[in-house]
Write a protein that holds these residues in place. Sequence first.
Motif, PDB file in Angstrom:
ATOM      1  N   TYR A 116      44.685  26.157  37.782  1.00 35.77           N
ATOM      2  CA  TYR A 116      43.770  25.844  38.882  1.00 35.77           C
ATOM      3  C   TYR A 116      42.367  25.792  38.293  1.00 35.77           C
ATOM      4  O   TYR A 116      41.894  26.768  37.710  1.00 35.77           O
ATOM      5  N   ASP A 117      41.718  24.632  38.473  1.00 34.98           N
ATOM      6  CA  ASP A 117      40.362  24.481  37.960  1.00 34.98           C
ATOM      7  C   ASP A 117      39.576  23.593  38.913  1.00 34.98           C
ATOM      8  O   ASP A 117      39.986  23.400  40.067  1.00 34.98           O
ATOM      9  N   THR A 118      38.457  23.045  38.472  1.00 36.14           N
ATOM     10  CA  THR A 118      37.619  22.246  39.363  1.00 36.14           C
ATOM     11  C   THR A 118      38.322  20.979  39.832  1.00 36.14           C
ATOM     12  O   THR A 118      37.961  20.419  40.867  1.00 36.14           O
ATOM     13  N   SER A 119      39.341  20.539  39.113  1.00 34.08           N
ATOM     14  CA  SER A 119      40.042  19.315  39.520  1.00 34.08           C
ATOM     15  C   SER A 119      40.901  19.531  40.770  1.00 34.08           C
ATOM     16  O   SER A 119      41.242  18.568  41.454  1.00 34.08           O
ATOM     17  N   ASN A 120      41.239  20.801  41.069  1.00 31.65           N
ATOM     18  CA  ASN A 120      42.026  21.032  42.281  1.00 31.65           C
ATOM     19  C   ASN A 120      41.432  22.116  43.179  1.00 31.65           C
ATOM     20  O   ASN A 120      42.154  22.776  43.919  1.00 31.65           O
ATOM     21  N   GLY A 121      40.088  22.270  43.117  1.00 32.00           N
ATOM     22  CA  GLY A 121      39.416  23.044  44.146  1.00 32.00           C
ATOM     23  C   GLY A 121      38.593  24.236  43.716  1.00 32.00           C
ATOM     24  O   GLY A 121      37.777  24.736  44.493  1.00 32.00           O
ATOM     25  N   LEU A 122      38.751  24.741  42.490  1.00 30.90           N
ATOM     26  CA  LEU A 122      37.974  25.887  42.044  1.00 30.90           C
ATOM     27  C   LEU A 122      36.499  25.497  41.919  1.00 30.90           C
ATOM     28  O   LEU A 122      36.181  24.391  41.495  1.00 30.90           O
ATOM     29  N   ILE A 123      35.610  26.406  42.282  1.00 32.51           N
ATOM     30  CA  ILE A 123      34.194  26.066  42.320  1.00 32.51           C
ATOM     31  C   ILE A 123      33.595  25.893  40.928  1.00 32.51           C
ATOM     32  O   ILE A 123      32.627  25.161  40.734  1.00 32.51           O
ATOM     33  N   SER A 124      34.163  26.578  39.925  1.00 39.38           N
ATOM     34  CA  SER A 124      33.632  26.503  38.561  1.00 39.38           C
ATOM     35  C   SER A 124      34.727  26.848  37.578  1.00 39.38           C
ATOM     36  O   SER A 124      35.584  27.688  37.861  1.00 39.38           O
ATOM     37  N   GLN A 125      34.694  26.217  36.411  1.00 36.47           N
ATOM     38  CA  GLN A 125      35.634  26.542  35.342  1.00 36.47           C
ATOM     39  C   GLN A 125      35.339  27.901  34.702  1.00 36.47           C
ATOM     40  O   GLN A 125      36.217  28.509  34.097  1.00 36.47           O
ATOM     41  N   ASN A 126      34.061  28.339  34.821  1.00 34.58           N
ATOM     42  CA  ASN A 126      33.590  29.552  34.157  1.00 34.58           C
ATOM     43  C   ASN A 126      34.014  30.780  34.966  1.00 34.58           C
ATOM     44  O   ASN A 126      33.266  31.285  35.793  1.00 34.58           O
ATOM     45  N   VAL A 127      35.229  31.289  34.715  1.00 33.08           N
ATOM     46  CA  VAL A 127      35.752  32.430  35.475  1.00 33.08           C
ATOM     47  C   VAL A 127      35.398  33.726  34.752  1.00 33.08           C
ATOM     48  O   VAL A 127      35.630  33.879  33.554  1.00 33.08           O
ATOM     49  N   THR A 128      34.845  34.667  35.516  1.00 33.73           N
ATOM     50  CA  THR A 128      34.382  35.930  34.956  1.00 33.73           C
ATOM     51  C   THR A 128      35.222  37.119  35.407  1.00 33.73           C
ATOM     52  O   THR A 128      35.254  38.149  34.731  1.00 33.73           O
ATOM     53  N   SER A 129      35.873  37.008  36.570  1.00 34.28           N
ATOM     54  CA  SER A 129      36.660  38.132  37.091  1.00 34.28           C
ATOM     55  C   SER A 129      37.710  37.600  38.056  1.00 34.28           C
ATOM     56  O   SER A 129      37.591  36.497  38.586  1.00 34.28           O
ATOM     57  N   LEU A 130      38.739  38.425  38.279  1.00 37.11           N
ATOM     58  CA  LEU A 130      39.868  37.999  39.112  1.00 37.11           C
ATOM     59  C   LEU A 130      40.443  39.219  39.822  1.00 37.11           C
ATOM     60  O   LEU A 130      40.713  40.242  39.188  1.00 37.11           O
ATOM     61  N   LEU A 131      40.626  39.093  41.138  1.00 38.89           N
ATOM     62  CA  LEU A 131      41.181  40.169  41.948  1.00 38.89           C
ATOM     63  C   LEU A 131      42.159  39.568  42.949  1.00 38.89           C
ATOM     64  O   LEU A 131      41.875  38.522  43.543  1.00 38.89           O
ATOM     65  N   ILE A 132      43.307  40.215  43.152  1.00 40.19           N
ATOM     66  CA  ILE A 132      44.244  39.802  44.192  1.00 40.19           C
ATOM     67  C   ILE A 132      44.289  40.898  45.238  1.00 40.19           C
ATOM     68  O   ILE A 132      44.563  42.068  44.920  1.00 40.19           O
ATOM     69  N   ASP A 133      43.995  40.550  46.504  1.00 41.68           N
ATOM     70  CA  ASP A 133      43.935  41.561  47.556  1.00 41.68           C
ATOM     71  C   ASP A 133      45.315  41.840  48.151  1.00 41.68           C
ATOM     72  O   ASP A 133      46.333  41.312  47.691  1.00 41.68           O
ATOM     73  N   ASN A 134      45.354  42.656  49.183  1.00 39.88           N
ATOM     74  CA  ASN A 134      46.621  43.096  49.769  1.00 39.88           C
ATOM     75  C   ASN A 134      47.362  42.000  50.526  1.00 39.88           C
ATOM     76  O   ASN A 134      48.534  42.166  50.867  1.00 39.88           O
ATOM     77  N   GLN A 135      46.681  40.883  50.784  1.00 39.82           N
ATOM     78  CA  GLN A 135      47.319  39.732  51.433  1.00 39.82           C
ATOM     79  C   GLN A 135      47.614  38.610  50.444  1.00 39.82           C
ATOM     80  O   GLN A 135      47.915  37.489  50.848  1.00 39.82           O
TER      81      GLN A 135
END
Length: 203
Positions: A116-135
Amino acid sequence: IKLTKNPQILGQEQFWIGTDFGVQVPATNPSWITYDNTNGLVGNQVKSIDEDENGGKWIGTSQGVSYFGGNSSISYSSPDLHWSGVNATAFDSNGDKWFASPLGGITHFNGTFTPYDTSNGLISQNVTSLLIDNQDNKWIGTGSGISVLEATNTIFTHHTRMYIMPPPDTLNPVVDIEMDSYGRIWSAIYVGYLAEGGVAMWN
């Protein structure tokens, strides 16, 4: 540094220390175990250490990611993952793995790799952190704000001004995202050349 439980010794905690020269794990004092690119680590420059629900360690490096669990290890790198490496790993409720890359967005791994990157909706390629919530929403911190990929992995929403910067700056470079025990999302924002930043909460 990652503090984890030692599965061999009930109740004992253990430090996994990431460095530019691999991972150091304290063993029987004063010995250390070293993991580097000679014994299972895909690259020596460690960016993250994350632990899955079974105690397996996912070590993100500038070359990709390596898994250490029990007596087994496996590594993934380009072309399965972006060439810029992995700087965070998160796990959804299905046990799927999600990898963040500094210059390449995120990658979902459930036996196959889906980027998943800017070609399919991510705001920026430059990812600094990632969290998955309870949902199972994926909160993706980037150099231009936060993208949230909802649980079905089809719809992105974006947050770009969680903290108001002095003009003319508007976008919020995110350096970290965490979730507290109430399920609230906390984001740290910082612009290096301005020495300006703060913390914002999504409630």
